[in-house]
Design an enzyme around this catalytic site. Structure first.
Site, PDB file in Angstrom:
ATOM      1  N   HIS A  55      -1.653 -10.028   5.175  1.00 39.85           N
ATOM      2  CA  HIS A  55      -0.392 -10.688   5.473  1.00 39.85           C
ATOM      3  C   HIS A  55       0.316  -9.959   6.610  1.00 39.85           C
ATOM      4  CE1 HIS A  55      -0.662 -11.369   0.901  1.00 39.85           C
ATOM      5  NE2 HIS A  55      -1.192 -12.404   1.513  1.00 39.85           N
ATOM      6  N   TYR A 121       6.811  -0.884  -3.892  1.00 42.01           N
ATOM      7  CA  TYR A 121       7.048  -1.033  -2.458  1.00 42.01           C
ATOM      8  C   TYR A 121       8.401  -1.664  -2.196  1.00 42.01           C
ATOM      9  CZ  TYR A 121       5.592  -6.006  -2.431  1.00 42.01           C
ATOM     10  OH  TYR A 121       5.492  -7.352  -2.644  1.00 42.01           O
TER      11      TYR A 121
END
EC number: 5.1.3.13
Length: 182
Positions: A55, A121
């Site tokens: 991505h 994250y």
């Protein structure tokens, strides 16, 4: 701190302060990265053999830390005016060797998990499906050598609607839209 072969990618070794009570590990200090404010934090678990990605984001940067397990981080730079454009890199992040990694927007990334892994994250802006472009993990133009040919993939990652060139074009268009908006 290690600067990767891709400009702006930073990997930092973390110090663990341990004593008889347990341990403390600083995960994030604002001046460690060029994007000091993160708007969203996620905790993810991935089973062994899973691959997430590849991505790329037009706006947000990522900051990640492996809590348990290990991941292979595949990176590919799409930024056209960067000296590292079209450069690829593989990094390993392992909970046994505490580190954090900063991935600037415009750098494609995918994660492969050889063992079950938990990681956290942060995103410098909230995640939006409309701001995420991707292509198949094994597109040869990415220059990423994954250690498997048959990973566990999400339906979206298994059959993305775009190839590498379409991903680059979509990313460039979405980057332009953000540059034009206030």
């Amino acid at each position: 701190m290690t600067e990767g072969s891709i400009d702006g990618v930073v990997v930092r070794d973390l110090v663990v302060h341990a004593d008889a009570r347990g341990a403390l590990r600083e995960l994030y200090v604002a001046d460690w990265v060029p994007t000091p404010a993160f708007q969203q934090w996620n905790l993810v678990t991935s089973l062994a053999g899973t691959l997430r990605g590849v991505h790329v984001h037009p706006r947000h940067s990522d900051y990640l830390h492996v809590i348990s397990g290990r991941l292979l981080l595949g990176l590919h730079d799409l930024r056209p005016d960067d000296p590292a454009a079209r450069r690829s890199q593989m990094l390993e992040l392992d909970a046994e060797r505490p580190q954090v990694a900063f991935i600037p927007h415009g750098v494609c990334h995918g994660f492969y998990f050889p063992v079950s892994t938990t990681y956290v994250y942060g995103l410098s802006s909230r995640w939006s499906a409309s701001e995420e472009n991707g292509c198949r993990y094994d597109d040869p133009r990415l220059g990423l050598r994954w250690p498997t040919r048959d990973p566990v993939l999400s339906p979206r990652d298994e059959a993305p609607a775009t190839d590498y060139d379409e991903m680059r074009a979509a990313w460039a268009a979405s980057t332009s839209r953000h540059a034009e908006s206030p």
